[in-house]
Enzyme design. Structure first.
Site, PDB file in Angstrom:
ATOM      1  N   TYR A 144       0.819  -1.222   0.000  1.00 53.91           N
ATOM      2  CA  TYR A 144       0.000   0.000   0.000  1.00 53.91           C
ATOM      3  C   TYR A 144       0.851   1.270   0.000  1.00 53.91           C
ATOM      4  O   TYR A 144       0.362   2.351  -0.308  1.00 53.91           O
ATOM      5  CB  TYR A 144      -0.940   0.028   1.209  1.00 53.91           C
ATOM      6  CG  TYR A 144      -2.034  -1.012   1.164  1.00 53.91           C
ATOM      7  CD1 TYR A 144      -2.094  -1.954   0.140  1.00 53.91           C
ATOM      8  CD2 TYR A 144      -3.010  -1.060   2.145  1.00 53.91           C
ATOM      9  CE1 TYR A 144      -3.074  -2.915   0.105  1.00 53.91           C
ATOM     10  CE2 TYR A 144      -4.013  -2.023   2.113  1.00 53.91           C
ATOM     11  CZ  TYR A 144      -4.031  -2.952   1.094  1.00 53.91           C
ATOM     12  OH  TYR A 144      -5.014  -3.902   1.063  1.00 53.91           O
ATOM     13  N   LYS A 195       3.710 -15.324   2.969  1.00 60.30           N
ATOM     14  CA  LYS A 195       3.676 -16.117   1.738  1.00 60.30           C
ATOM     15  C   LYS A 195       5.131 -16.359   1.353  1.00 60.30           C
ATOM     16  O   LYS A 195       5.582 -15.995   0.257  1.00 60.30           O
ATOM     17  CB  LYS A 195       2.883 -15.330   0.671  1.00 60.30           C
ATOM     18  CG  LYS A 195       2.541 -16.106  -0.567  1.00 60.30           C
ATOM     19  CD  LYS A 195       1.473 -17.150  -0.362  1.00 60.30           C
ATOM     20  CE  LYS A 195       1.244 -17.924  -1.651  1.00 60.30           C
ATOM     21  NZ  LYS A 195       0.509 -19.172  -1.457  1.00 60.30           N
ATOM     22  N   ASP A 228      -2.726 -18.259   2.331  1.00 58.13           N
ATOM     23  CA  ASP A 228      -3.851 -18.986   1.727  1.00 58.13           C
ATOM     24  C   ASP A 228      -4.373 -20.047   2.694  1.00 58.13           C
ATOM     25  O   ASP A 228      -5.584 -20.216   2.870  1.00 58.13           O
ATOM     26  CB  ASP A 228      -3.459 -19.600   0.366  1.00 58.13           C
ATOM     27  CG  ASP A 228      -2.075 -20.235   0.360  1.00 58.13           C
ATOM     28  OD1 ASP A 228      -1.300 -19.991   1.309  1.00 58.13           O
ATOM     29  OD2 ASP A 228      -1.760 -20.973  -0.587  1.00 58.13           O
ATOM     30  N   ASP A 252      -5.365  -6.837   5.720  1.00 61.49           N
ATOM     31  CA  ASP A 252      -6.581  -6.156   5.265  1.00 61.49           C
ATOM     32  C   ASP A 252      -7.644  -7.203   4.928  1.00 61.49           C
ATOM     33  O   ASP A 252      -8.799  -7.114   5.349  1.00 61.49           O
ATOM     34  CB  ASP A 252      -6.221  -5.327   4.016  1.00 61.49           C
ATOM     35  CG  ASP A 252      -7.298  -4.315   3.671  1.00 61.49           C
ATOM     36  OD1 ASP A 252      -8.299  -4.237   4.403  1.00 61.49           O
ATOM     37  OD2 ASP A 252      -7.139  -3.613   2.663  1.00 61.49           O
ATOM     38  N   ASP A 256     -10.964  -8.677   7.505  1.00 58.24           N
ATOM     39  CA  ASP A 256     -12.359  -8.560   7.048  1.00 58.24           C
ATOM     40  C   ASP A 256     -13.041  -9.923   7.081  1.00 58.24           C
ATOM     41  O   ASP A 256     -14.210 -10.048   7.441  1.00 58.24           O
ATOM     42  CB  ASP A 256     -12.424  -7.996   5.626  1.00 58.24           C
ATOM     43  CG  ASP A 256     -12.659  -6.496   5.633  1.00 58.24           C
ATOM     44  OD1 ASP A 256     -12.306  -5.857   6.648  1.00 58.24           O
ATOM     45  OD2 ASP A 256     -13.188  -5.952   4.647  1.00 58.24           O
TER      46      ASP A 256
END
Ligand code: NAD
Length: 371
Positions: A144, A195, A228, A252, A256
């Protein structure tokens, strides 16, 4: 005994912001009325509300006020009328700039399922009843904010958008330290999510978290998980987690996902914390996870509990008032158990109450519990 005075910057923002902030102020007033704290509250503008007056979504003055406060309480920003503004003037830019300028690198998002709301979860009630996990998301690094970034026009007439995900040692260490400290106060388990099988930024992330663990937090049980797999595990057996630590983009999305287990966006608080300065002060911003909900703005029906719980996190993490935060949690649970609900968490047979009526019910319960 002198009553501590706490400087709070209140930023109501856009949409339902004023409604949920007004409701929260009633709860704050009650805490003041107990004589245990005094709030010196300054009101400021952010997002579309700031753009309407100053033509920017956040002014330097507001940033200065934020820095001078013990904590910032923010409701929400955004609205369809601002969607066509240039990128730099959009409400979201105001919020991102505030987080960056205040150096808020650790975003704490609890996902707690209150017993009374277990049936409102999108997962089976048994899977989530009693769920209490804390997601710590790195907030001012990663894709970001990474440079270079941009959109370029290619010779063949196509376009190419690109971003950079990068993490340096100090960025990882400071947020990992915050997460380890939290784990130490909870069930002493930390799962770091990355990851590392694909991304170099994650390889460094995993190495640094492992090193810090060995050096300073050997008493905490540390595990690593690919993002994942974590997404899958969160919906399979969410109660296996205590504290989850992850970088900005993954956090993020995962936070959620976790939030939906708790029933409604209207229930979810967050805290964003910076480094502790030499004088013990720590920059801190408290805000609900939800947006400005333009579809219900102005109707007086928004759920104020996410905003009120964000104030509860402020009591705990910035004001050293953990017992008062627990009292507020208890009051919210009792009110929900009594079937007092706003429309977003209503169950068959219940009549929805207004934003203000919910705040009044919480205050009435606080009075009862404090007797
Ligand atoms: P949203 O969170 O505003 O709303 C999503 C849905 O949840 C809507 O149906 C809304 O009515 C409902 N909802 C949200 N909060 C609620 C509450 N307290 N009580 C009852 N219902 C509630 O997300 P969106 O619709 O995707 O975005 C609307 C605007 O908010 C956009 O401009 C977006 O950019 C902005 N936004 C801001 C933030 C923030 O301030 N941190 C976060 C997300 C979105």
């Amino acid at each position: 005994m002198s009553v501590p005075v706490r400087k709070i910057l209140s930023l109501a923002g856009d949409g339902i912001g004023t409604e949920v902030m007004t409701a929260t102020r009633r709860v704050m007033d009650w805490f003041q009325s107990t004589g245990r704290v005094k709030f010196e509250i300054t009101e400021g503008l952010i997002g579309g509300a700031s753009y309407d007056v100053h033509k920017v979504p956040l002014t330097d003055d507001t940033i200065k006020q934020a820095m001078a406060s013990d904590a910032v309480l923010l409701a929400c920003i955004g609205g369809p009328q601002y969607d066509t503004l240039p990128y730099e003037l959009r409400p979201e830019r105001g919020l991102l700039r505030l987080r960056k300028e205040m150096g808020l690198f650790a975003n704490l998002r609890p996902a707690i399922v209150m017993d009374a709301l277990a049936a409102a979860s999108s997962l089976k009630a048994d899977l989530v009843r009693g769920l209490d996990i804390m997601i710590v998301r790195e907030l001012i690094g990663g894709a970001y904010f990474g440079e270079p970034r941009g959109i370029e026009n290619l010779p063949n007439g196509a376009r190419r958008g690109y971003n950079t995900m990068a993490y340096a040692t100090h960025e990882i260490q400071r947020v990992a330290r915050a997460a380890f400290e939290l784990a130490r106060k909870r069930n002493k388990r930390l799962c770091s999510v990355d990851k590392a099988n694909v991304l170099e930024a994650s390889v460094v992330w995993r190495d640094e978290v492992t090193k810090l663990h060995k050096a300073e937090y050997a008493d905490i049980e540390l595990s690593h998980m690919y993002v994942d797999n974590c997404a899958m595990q969160l919906v399979r057996t969410p109660k296996q987690f205590d504290v989850i630590l992850t970088e900005n983009l993954f956090g993020d999305i995962l936070s959620d996902l976790a939030s939906m287990m708790t029933g409604s966006l209207g229930m979810l608080p967050s805290a964003s914390l910076g480094a502790v300065a030499a004088d013990g002060r720590q920059a801190a911003l408290y805000e609900p996870v939800h947006g400005s909900a333009p579809d219900i703005a102005g109707k007086g029906i928004a759920n104020p509990l996410a905003m009120i719980s964000s104030f509860g996190m402020m009591l705990k993490y910035s004001l050293g008032m953990g017992a008062e935060a627990d009292l507020l949690d208890k009051a919210m649970q009792n009110v929900l158990s009594a079937g007092i609900r706003t429309g977003d968490i209503i169950e068959p047979g219940q009549t929805p109450v207004s934003t203000n009526a919910m705040a009044d019910a919480i205050v009435a319960e606080l009075k009862k519990l404090a007797k």
